[in-house]
Design a protein around this motif. Structure first.
Motif, mmCIF file in Angstrom:
data_model
loop_
_atom_site.group_PDB
_atom_site.id
_atom_site.type_symbol
_atom_site.label_atom_id
_atom_site.label_comp_id
_atom_site.label_asym_id
_atom_site.label_seq_id
_atom_site.Cartn_x
_atom_site.Cartn_y
_atom_site.Cartn_z
ATOM 1 N N ALA A 61 0.831 -1.203 0.000
ATOM 2 C CA ALA A 61 0.000 0.000 0.000
ATOM 3 C C ALA A 61 0.865 1.253 0.000
ATOM 4 O O ALA A 61 0.612 2.207 -0.747
ATOM 5 C CB ALA A 61 -0.932 -0.008 1.214
ATOM 6 N N ASN A 62 1.897 1.262 0.835
ATOM 7 C CA ASN A 62 2.803 2.416 0.876
ATOM 8 C C ASN A 62 3.555 2.598 -0.433
ATOM 9 O O ASN A 62 3.903 3.715 -0.818
ATOM 10 C CB ASN A 62 3.794 2.264 2.031
ATOM 11 C CG ASN A 62 3.177 2.579 3.382
ATOM 12 O OD1 ASN A 62 2.484 3.584 3.535
ATOM 13 N ND2 ASN A 62 3.414 1.720 4.352
ATOM 14 N N LEU A 63 3.796 1.476 -1.127
ATOM 15 C CA LEU A 63 4.553 1.524 -2.382
ATOM 16 C C LEU A 63 3.688 1.956 -3.560
ATOM 17 O O LEU A 63 4.120 2.774 -4.381
ATOM 18 C CB LEU A 63 5.171 0.148 -2.659
ATOM 19 C CG LEU A 63 5.974 0.008 -3.958
ATOM 20 C CD1 LEU A 63 7.221 0.898 -3.912
ATOM 21 C CD2 LEU A 63 6.373 -1.448 -4.180
ATOM 22 N N MET A 64 2.475 1.419 -3.646
ATOM 23 C CA MET A 64 1.652 1.613 -4.835
ATOM 24 C C MET A 64 0.633 2.740 -4.718
ATOM 25 O O MET A 64 0.094 3.196 -5.730
ATOM 26 C CB MET A 64 0.915 0.307 -5.172
ATOM 27 C CG MET A 64 1.825 -0.863 -5.456
ATOM 28 S SD MET A 64 2.980 -0.523 -6.813
ATOM 29 C CE MET A 64 1.837 -0.149 -8.137
ATOM 30 N N CYS A 65 0.343 3.186 -3.514
ATOM 31 C CA CYS A 65 -0.674 4.225 -3.319
ATOM 32 C C CYS A 65 -0.028 5.542 -2.914
ATOM 33 O O CYS A 65 1.115 5.583 -2.463
ATOM 34 C CB CYS A 65 -1.676 3.794 -2.248
ATOM 35 S SG CYS A 65 -2.516 2.227 -2.593
ATOM 36 N N ASN A 66 -0.778 6.586 -3.066
ATOM 37 C CA ASN A 66 -0.348 7.905 -2.600
ATOM 38 C C ASN A 66 -0.828 8.073 -1.168
ATOM 39 O O ASN A 66 -2.006 8.364 -0.930
ATOM 40 C CB ASN A 66 -0.915 8.989 -3.509
ATOM 41 C CG ASN A 66 -0.456 10.383 -3.110
ATOM 42 O OD1 ASN A 66 0.482 10.537 -2.324
ATOM 43 N ND2 ASN A 66 -1.117 11.401 -3.629
ATOM 44 N N CYS A 67 0.067 7.870 -0.199
ATOM 45 C CA CYS A 67 -0.317 7.819 1.210
ATOM 46 C C CYS A 67 0.296 8.978 1.995
ATOM 47 O O CYS A 67 1.379 9.464 1.671
ATOM 48 C CB CYS A 67 0.133 6.504 1.849
ATOM 49 S SG CYS A 67 -0.565 5.014 1.090
ATOM 50 N N LYS A 68 -0.415 9.375 3.022
ATOM 51 C CA LYS A 68 0.106 10.379 3.937
ATOM 52 C C LYS A 68 -0.318 10.021 5.361
ATOM 53 O O LYS A 68 -1.366 9.407 5.575
ATOM 54 C CB LYS A 68 -0.397 11.772 3.575
ATOM 55 C CG LYS A 68 -1.909 11.923 3.623
ATOM 56 C CD LYS A 68 -2.328 13.334 3.233
ATOM 57 C CE LYS A 68 -3.858 13.473 3.276
ATOM 58 N NZ LYS A 68 -4.286 14.848 2.897
ATOM 59 N N THR A 69 0.519 10.380 6.313
ATOM 60 C CA THR A 69 0.222 10.121 7.721
ATOM 61 C C THR A 69 -0.725 11.186 8.248
ATOM 62 O O THR A 69 -0.546 12.379 7.999
ATOM 63 C CB THR A 69 1.513 10.105 8.554
ATOM 64 O OG1 THR A 69 2.380 9.074 8.053
ATOM 65 C CG2 THR A 69 1.212 9.838 10.018
ATOM 66 N N VAL A 70 -1.748 10.738 8.979
ATOM 67 C CA VAL A 70 -2.753 11.643 9.526
ATOM 68 C C VAL A 70 -2.735 11.541 11.042
ATOM 69 O O VAL A 70 -2.721 10.441 11.600
ATOM 70 C CB VAL A 70 -4.156 11.296 8.995
ATOM 71 C CG1 VAL A 70 -5.189 12.253 9.563
ATOM 72 C CG2 VAL A 70 -4.172 11.334 7.472
#
Length: 222
Positions: A61-70
């Protein structure tokens, strides 16, 4: 002279190509972004994904998606008009993410090992739900919530007006359904003029306001 082929390198190259082809196929099938939220090591990651990610695969998920910590302190209630997936390990964070949130199409995947207590989450406008229990050891289950206003897309995310009568869709989800295998079930009660009156022992019943021209469609998922 023949080139030297290293077995380990060949295996890695094969795995990379297989992964790439799988991701490419998923991308073709699902080009529309969807929201993935997961909790990991006391942090919340909010991701926008254009490909399907295997349940509880945090690294992918961290590799393939655009993620941010909330941060929990900055989270606000919002409306999810597209598909929402949540990976969770306990009910405390799930309650913060879902309770009294508006979402139409939802998937919940339990990634923990500790049995969950019986708690109830109130979700506005829920019409489609998929659940994956105990890290996928059981088949994924789904339920479609039906009502007399099932075809009213605007009403799915809140209220709609029908013959000057306001209907609000509210679902109560029993979190203990993630403990072991059991069939996912739901039932709906329509034209509920007062949740407190019809369900006096129900948690949160005292927070719902009522008026002369307002009724609820109440769904229980267990």
């Amino acid at each position: 002279m023949k080139p030297i082929v290293y077995p380990a390198f060949s295996i890695c190259l094969t795995l990379i190509l297989a992964t790439f082809l799988g991701i490419h196929i998923s991308f073709v099938r699902s080009q529309k972004n969807h929201t993935l939220i997961f909790t990991k090591e006391n942090t919340i990651r909010n991701c926008s994904c254009s490909v399907a990610i295997r349940d509880c695969d945090y690294c992918l998920a961290n590799l393939m998606c655009n993620c941010k910590t909330v941060l929990l302190s900055t989270m606000e209630k919002t409306t999810y008009k597209s598909h929402l997936t949540i990976w969770f390990t306990d009910t405390s964070v799930l309650e913060m993410l879902l309770n009294f949130t508006r979402v139409w199409d939802l998937k919940l995947s339990f990634c923990g090992t500790t049995p969950l207590p019986t708690e109830y989450l109130a979700i506005w406008g829920l019409q489609k739900l998929r659940v994956n229990k105990v890290k996928g050891r059981f088949p994924e289950q789904s339920v479609t919530i039906s009502s007399s206003s099932n075809n009213d897309k605007e009403g799915l995310l809140g209220m709609h007006n029908k013959d000057r009568q306001m209907f609000a869709h509210i679902s109560f989800l029993d979190t203990s359904l993630f403990n072991g295998y059991s069939l996912l079930k739901s039932y709906s009660v329509e034209n509920v003029s007062s949740i407190m009156k019809h369900f006096p022992s129900l948690l949160y019943s005292d927070v719902f306001s009522t008026s002369d021209n307002e009724s609820y469609v109440v769904t229980f998922i267990y």
